[in-house]
Design a protein around this motif. Structure first.
Motif, short mmCIF file in Angstrom:
data_model
loop_
_atom_site.label_atom_id
_atom_site.label_comp_id
_atom_site.label_asym_id
_atom_site.label_seq_id
_atom_site.Cartn_x
_atom_site.Cartn_y
_atom_site.Cartn_z
N ASN A 162 -1.04 3.48 4.76
CA ASN A 162 -0.67 4.17 3.54
C ASN A 162 -0.12 5.55 3.80
O ASN A 162 0.49 6.17 2.94
CB ASN A 162 -1.89 4.29 2.61
N LEU A 199 0.84 -1.21 0.00
CA LEU A 199 0.00 0.00 0.00
C LEU A 199 0.86 1.25 0.00
O LEU A 199 0.62 2.20 -0.74
CB LEU A 199 -0.91 0.01 1.23
N LYS A 254 -7.51 5.37 0.14
CA LYS A 254 -6.15 5.13 0.61
C LYS A 254 -5.68 6.13 1.65
O LYS A 254 -4.96 5.78 2.58
CB LYS A 254 -5.18 5.15 -0.58
#
Length: 240
Positions: free
Chosen positions: A173, A107, A167
């Motif tokens: 992330n 990620l 995200k």
């Protein structure tokens, strides 16, 4: 006292588990002993497996370029990304909790939420050795139908999660969640000097001799969104 309260607040989940064990020992001592035995088994298993996983994530972090992850597992990777994600999850080894550090690293390096859900789901329920055993004990027809329906369910779930979870809301992330840019660098050999990062996040990036540079190592919390946007929109994927 304030220091103790602060530690408890930072580790709420851990202290909740400890409190649950204490209550269980008081109310049902036999269940408490059984729970400790089960927990000890999983802790030993994690101690055996997690060092290997941490080495793997370190290798991904150090050796796999960000642009490779973005091209093959990112937002615009399309069908190719889904296939790669499914293969990665299906041929994985170890229990599902081993997938979480790997997913965090992917990620952070540009993988999409959609593909991360596929990796986690395939890791949990579509392992190739498991399919072989399933076919042996339950038959090829059963295994095939179950496998197809599982894939369809994974794709639907991945699509829904990608719509509902962005995200920038995932702590894994947000590499800048501690307001620290020390781990972010501009790879000069990839930088094309477009200046986009400096325009999006002028407080944290600047152009020097036609190349982007990290301007400040510590960023204001209000600039985190702009920094992440600059990283994502860099056309050369040179920031990472």
């Amino acid at each position: 006292m304030n220091k103790v309260i602060g530690i408890i607040k930072k580790n709420k989940l851990l202290f909740s588990v400890i409190l649950t064990y204490i209550i269980l020992f008081i109310v049902k001592p036999d269940k408490g002993i059984e729970s400790i035995k089960n927990s000890t088994y999983y802790i030993i298993e994690m101690i055996e497996i997690m060092p290997v996983i941490f080495i793997l994530t370190s290798l991904i972090e150090a050796w796999v370029p960000r642009e490779v992850i973005i091209n093959n597992l990112g937002e615009n990777s399309g069908i190719k990304g889904g296939i790669f994600s499914f293969i990665l999850g299906s041929f994985s080894a170890g229990p599902i909790y081993a997938a979480f550090p790997v997913s965090k690293t992917l990620l952070r390096k540009g993988a999409s939420v959609f593909n991360i859900v596929i990796i986690l789901s395939a890791w949990a329920v579509v392992k190739v050795p498991m399919l072989m055993n399933e076919a042996k004990f339950l038959g090829v027809k059963f295994m095939g139908i179950r496998w197809i329906l599982t894939i369809l369910s994974i794709l639907i779930m991945a699509y829904l999660v990608s719509l509902l979870v962005k995200k920038d809301t995932i702590p894994a992330n947000n590499k800048n969640q501690n307001n620290d840019l020390s781990g972010i660098k501009v790879k000069q050999k990839y930088c094309i000097g477009c200046g986009l990062c400096a325009r999006i996040a002028p407080n944290n990036f600047e152009m020097i001799e036609g190349k982007a540079k990290v301007k400040n190592k510590n960023i204001d919390i209000n600039d985190i969104k702009e920094v992440n946007e600059a990283i994502e929109k860099c056309p050369a994927k040179a920031i990472g």
